[in-house]
Design a protein around this motif. Structure first.
Motif, PDB file in Angstrom:
ATOM      1  N   LYS A  57     -25.846 -91.452 -13.778  1.00 19.43           N
ATOM      2  CA  LYS A  57     -25.405 -92.787 -14.183  1.00 19.43           C
ATOM      3  C   LYS A  57     -24.181 -93.268 -13.408  1.00 19.43           C
ATOM      4  O   LYS A  57     -24.112 -94.435 -13.001  1.00 19.43           O
ATOM      5  CB  LYS A  57     -25.144 -92.850 -15.692  1.00 19.43           C
ATOM      6  CG  LYS A  57     -23.976 -92.015 -16.177  1.00 19.43           C
ATOM      7  CD  LYS A  57     -23.788 -92.150 -17.670  1.00 19.43           C
ATOM      8  CE  LYS A  57     -22.574 -91.343 -18.125  1.00 19.43           C
ATOM      9  NZ  LYS A  57     -22.421 -91.360 -19.578  1.00 19.43           N
ATOM     10  N   GLN A  58     -23.233 -92.363 -13.172  1.00 20.95           N
ATOM     11  CA  GLN A  58     -21.993 -92.802 -12.529  1.00 20.95           C
ATOM     12  C   GLN A  58     -22.212 -93.246 -11.081  1.00 20.95           C
ATOM     13  O   GLN A  58     -21.713 -94.274 -10.659  1.00 20.95           O
ATOM     14  CB  GLN A  58     -20.965 -91.677 -12.597  1.00 20.95           C
ATOM     15  CG  GLN A  58     -19.538 -92.192 -12.676  1.00 20.95           C
ATOM     16  CD  GLN A  58     -18.685 -91.691 -11.531  1.00 20.95           C
ATOM     17  OE1 GLN A  58     -18.959 -90.633 -10.970  1.00 20.95           O
ATOM     18  NE2 GLN A  58     -17.666 -92.444 -11.185  1.00 20.95           N
ATOM     19  N   ILE A 104     -27.392 -97.229 -22.299  1.00 22.32           N
ATOM     20  CA  ILE A 104     -28.177 -95.998 -22.160  1.00 22.32           C
ATOM     21  C   ILE A 104     -29.083 -95.801 -23.373  1.00 22.32           C
ATOM     22  O   ILE A 104     -30.255 -95.454 -23.242  1.00 22.32           O
ATOM     23  CB  ILE A 104     -27.239 -94.792 -21.942  1.00 22.32           C
ATOM     24  CG1 ILE A 104     -26.578 -94.945 -20.564  1.00 22.32           C
ATOM     25  CG2 ILE A 104     -27.983 -93.471 -22.028  1.00 22.32           C
ATOM     26  CD1 ILE A 104     -25.491 -93.985 -20.275  1.00 22.32           C
ATOM     27  N   TYR A 133     -21.943-101.603  -8.748  1.00 18.26           N
ATOM     28  CA  TYR A 133     -20.660-102.318  -8.908  1.00 18.26           C
ATOM     29  C   TYR A 133     -20.006-102.598  -7.556  1.00 18.26           C
ATOM     30  O   TYR A 133     -19.393-103.647  -7.355  1.00 18.26           O
ATOM     31  CB  TYR A 133     -19.714-101.517  -9.808  1.00 18.26           C
ATOM     32  CG  TYR A 133     -18.452-102.268 -10.146  1.00 18.26           C
ATOM     33  CD1 TYR A 133     -18.460-103.264 -11.113  1.00 18.26           C
ATOM     34  CD2 TYR A 133     -17.254-102.016  -9.470  1.00 18.26           C
ATOM     35  CE1 TYR A 133     -17.324-103.985 -11.411  1.00 18.26           C
ATOM     36  CE2 TYR A 133     -16.104-102.732  -9.762  1.00 18.26           C
ATOM     37  CZ  TYR A 133     -16.142-103.711 -10.739  1.00 18.26           C
ATOM     38  OH  TYR A 133     -15.018-104.428 -11.020  1.00 18.26           O
ATOM     39  N   ILE A 146     -30.509 -89.609 -16.640  1.00 19.57           N
ATOM     40  CA  ILE A 146     -29.593 -90.768 -16.682  1.00 19.57           C
ATOM     41  C   ILE A 146     -28.150 -90.270 -16.724  1.00 19.57           C
ATOM     42  O   ILE A 146     -27.286 -90.748 -15.987  1.00 19.57           O
ATOM     43  CB  ILE A 146     -29.906 -91.684 -17.891  1.00 19.57           C
ATOM     44  CG1 ILE A 146     -31.279 -92.353 -17.717  1.00 19.57           C
ATOM     45  CG2 ILE A 146     -28.835 -92.767 -18.030  1.00 19.57           C
ATOM     46  CD1 ILE A 146     -31.706 -93.228 -18.888  1.00 19.57           C
ATOM     47  N   GLU A 147     -27.905 -89.316 -17.601  1.00 20.74           N
ATOM     48  CA  GLU A 147     -26.544 -88.766 -17.753  1.00 20.74           C
ATOM     49  C   GLU A 147     -26.030 -88.199 -16.422  1.00 20.74           C
ATOM     50  O   GLU A 147     -24.876 -88.407 -16.046  1.00 20.74           O
ATOM     51  CB  GLU A 147     -26.559 -87.684 -18.842  1.00 20.74           C
ATOM     52  CG  GLU A 147     -25.190 -87.253 -19.327  1.00 20.74           C
ATOM     53  CD  GLU A 147     -24.370 -88.413 -19.885  1.00 20.74           C
ATOM     54  OE1 GLU A 147     -23.159 -88.433 -19.613  1.00 20.74           O
ATOM     55  OE2 GLU A 147     -24.940 -89.308 -20.564  1.00 20.74           O
ATOM     56  N   LEU A 166     -16.224 -96.213 -14.143  1.00 24.85           N
ATOM     57  CA  LEU A 166     -17.416 -96.937 -13.717  1.00 24.85           C
ATOM     58  C   LEU A 166     -18.674 -96.244 -14.226  1.00 24.85           C
ATOM     59  O   LEU A 166     -19.383 -95.581 -13.482  1.00 24.85           O
ATOM     60  CB  LEU A 166     -17.448 -97.058 -12.196  1.00 24.85           C
ATOM     61  CG  LEU A 166     -16.612 -98.190 -11.622  1.00 24.85           C
ATOM     62  CD1 LEU A 166     -16.693 -98.223 -10.127  1.00 24.85           C
ATOM     63  CD2 LEU A 166     -17.025 -99.530 -12.206  1.00 24.85           C
ATOM     64  N   THR A 167     -18.904 -96.400 -15.477  1.00 24.05           N
ATOM     65  CA  THR A 167     -20.137 -95.860 -16.060  1.00 24.05           C
ATOM     66  C   THR A 167     -20.716 -96.921 -16.989  1.00 24.05           C
ATOM     67  O   THR A 167     -19.977 -97.748 -17.531  1.00 24.05           O
ATOM     68  CB  THR A 167     -19.882 -94.575 -16.873  1.00 24.05           C
ATOM     69  OG1 THR A 167     -18.824 -94.838 -17.788  1.00 24.05           O
ATOM     70  CG2 THR A 167     -19.534 -93.393 -16.002  1.00 24.05           C
ATOM     71  N   PRO A 168     -22.019 -96.880 -17.173  1.00 23.42           N
ATOM     72  CA  PRO A 168     -22.617 -97.886 -18.054  1.00 23.42           C
ATOM     73  C   PRO A 168     -22.193 -97.670 -19.500  1.00 23.42           C
ATOM     74  O   PRO A 168     -21.775 -96.581 -19.879  1.00 23.42           O
ATOM     75  CB  PRO A 168     -24.118 -97.658 -17.871  1.00 23.42           C
ATOM     76  CG  PRO A 168     -24.240 -96.279 -17.360  1.00 23.42           C
ATOM     77  CD  PRO A 168     -23.005 -95.995 -16.578  1.00 23.42           C
ATOM     78  N   ASN A 218     -11.724 -98.747  -9.487  1.00 15.35           N
ATOM     79  CA  ASN A 218     -13.046 -98.202  -9.786  1.00 15.35           C
ATOM     80  C   ASN A 218     -13.004 -97.174 -10.904  1.00 15.35           C
ATOM     81  O   ASN A 218     -13.797 -96.249 -10.932  1.00 15.35           O
ATOM     82  CB  ASN A 218     -13.649 -97.570  -8.529  1.00 15.35           C
ATOM     83  CG  ASN A 218     -14.191 -98.637  -7.619  1.00 15.35           C
ATOM     84  OD1 ASN A 218     -14.073 -99.823  -7.912  1.00 15.35           O
ATOM     85  ND2 ASN A 218     -14.780 -98.233  -6.511  1.00 15.35           N
ATOM     86  N   LEU A 245     -33.155 -95.453 -23.470  1.00 13.15           N
ATOM     87  CA  LEU A 245     -33.868 -94.311 -24.077  1.00 13.15           C
ATOM     88  C   LEU A 245     -34.825 -94.799 -25.170  1.00 13.15           C
ATOM     89  O   LEU A 245     -35.946 -94.297 -25.293  1.00 13.15           O
ATOM     90  CB  LEU A 245     -32.863 -93.293 -24.631  1.00 13.15           C
ATOM     91  CG  LEU A 245     -31.969 -92.620 -23.568  1.00 13.15           C
ATOM     92  CD1 LEU A 245     -30.933 -91.720 -24.217  1.00 13.15           C
ATOM     93  CD2 LEU A 245     -32.805 -91.831 -22.564  1.00 13.15           C
ATOM     94  N   TYR A 298     -24.306 -96.556 -11.137  1.00 16.68           N
ATOM     95  CA  TYR A 298     -23.486 -97.667 -11.648  1.00 16.68           C
ATOM     96  C   TYR A 298     -22.432 -98.066 -10.609  1.00 16.68           C
ATOM     97  O   TYR A 298     -22.239 -99.253 -10.327  1.00 16.68           O
ATOM     98  CB  TYR A 298     -22.828 -97.245 -12.964  1.00 16.68           C
ATOM     99  CG  TYR A 298     -22.183 -98.378 -13.719  1.00 16.68           C
ATOM    100  CD1 TYR A 298     -22.889 -99.094 -14.682  1.00 16.68           C
ATOM    101  CD2 TYR A 298     -20.846 -98.729 -13.493  1.00 16.68           C
ATOM    102  CE1 TYR A 298     -22.302-100.129 -15.391  1.00 16.68           C
ATOM    103  CE2 TYR A 298     -20.254 -99.759 -14.192  1.00 16.68           C
ATOM    104  CZ  TYR A 298     -20.985-100.452 -15.139  1.00 16.68           C
ATOM    105  OH  TYR A 298     -20.391-101.472 -15.829  1.00 16.68           O
ATOM    106  N   SER A 299     -21.750 -97.071 -10.022  1.00 16.40           N
ATOM    107  CA  SER A 299     -20.707 -97.364  -9.025  1.00 16.40           C
ATOM    108  C   SER A 299     -21.307 -98.047  -7.798  1.00 16.40           C
ATOM    109  O   SER A 299     -20.701 -98.963  -7.232  1.00 16.40           O
ATOM    110  CB  SER A 299     -20.019 -96.089  -8.557  1.00 16.40           C
ATOM    111  OG  SER A 299     -19.561 -95.372  -9.639  1.00 16.40           O
TER     112      SER A 299
END
Lengths: 47, 194
Positions: free
Chosen positions: B31-32, A22, B39, B27-28, A15-17, A12, A26, B35-36
């Motif tokens: 996001k993790q 992003i 996933y 979002i920042e 795991l970030t987009p 894992n 935006l 997203y995790s």
């Protein structure tokens, strides 16, 4: 020692987009405007 | 924790008022986790990326339409949207299984176009005409048996009745017909493959 038969989880890490995902979001947000007309709402994508 | 919740709520109302940077911060910040979470359900980065994007498109549209009413619970709300989209993804895929062609199995190994292309159909015509010419070279009795068997799909019993010879003789003529054809093919280096 007992054996583990379960499937190991995929790693894992990181795991970030993606940055471009992003950025796309935006940009989409900036381009989207909602127009109110009486009780109706219209979406407009202004690129 | 409390501080962050308040900040989320403030960012959401700033965004609704037109502050685009507030969305970037939200979002920042999350996001993790989001997203995790996606996933951990789908185990595929491309699909995760798609669902992540669709989740925030829904978030953006809902906020801009002024329909958001869960201030202070931004992350659980986004997670619920993501969760619903994951379910949608699995529903869609159970109706229409996807072959991603990533493993050993290739869908193209079982899906093939059986129709001949121009080159192969020319070769096939050439081979068939060569075979016909070779058959023409055979002695008449052998040629007769071979044509009945191969082109008219008759049994050896029917051939023996039609030609008035025994089944064994018909079998023998067929055998010699094939031997003679092989000889002609070998002697003339004829290639009968496509």
């Amino acid at each position: 020692m007992a054996k583990l038969y379960s499937k190991p989880n995929p790693k894992n890490d990181n795991l970030t987009p993606k940055d471009e995902t992003i950025k796309r979001l935006l940009d989409y947000s900036k381009a989207l405007s909602v127009i109110n007309y009486n009780k109706l709402k219209f979406e407009a994508l202004l690129n | 924790m409390r501080n962050e919740l308040i900040q989320d709520a403030a960012l959401v109302s700033n965004y609704i008022r037109g502050d685009e940077n507030a969305l970037a911060v939200l979002i920042e910040r999350h996001k993790q986790k989001i997203y995790s979470f996606i996933y951990s359900k789908v185990y595929d980065k491309d699909i995760t990326e798609d669902i992540f994007q669709d989740t925030f498109i829904k978030v953006i549209r809902t906020l801009k339409r002024g329909k958001y009413n869960e201030e202070g619970k931004f992350l659980p709300w986004v997670m619920r949207i993501a969760h619903n989209l994951v379910i949608d993804h699995f529903r869609k895929n159970s109706r229409m299984p996807k072959f991603d062609n990533a493993g050993e199995f290739s869908i193209f190994s079982v899906l093939s176009d059986n129709s001949l292309n121009a080159e192969k159909s020319i070769i096939k015509e050439q081979v068939e005409s060569d075979v016909r010419r070779i058959i023409e070279e055979l002695p008449e009795d052998q040629k007769q048996v071979l044509l009945m068997r191969m082109y008219q799909d008759m049994s050896f019993k029917e051939i023996s009745e039609r030609t008035g010879v025994s089944i064994n003789t018909a079998l023998g003529r067929m055998r010699y017909a094939l031997i003679n054809m092989r000889k002609v093919i070998e002697q003339n280096n004829i290639i009968l493959t496509n």
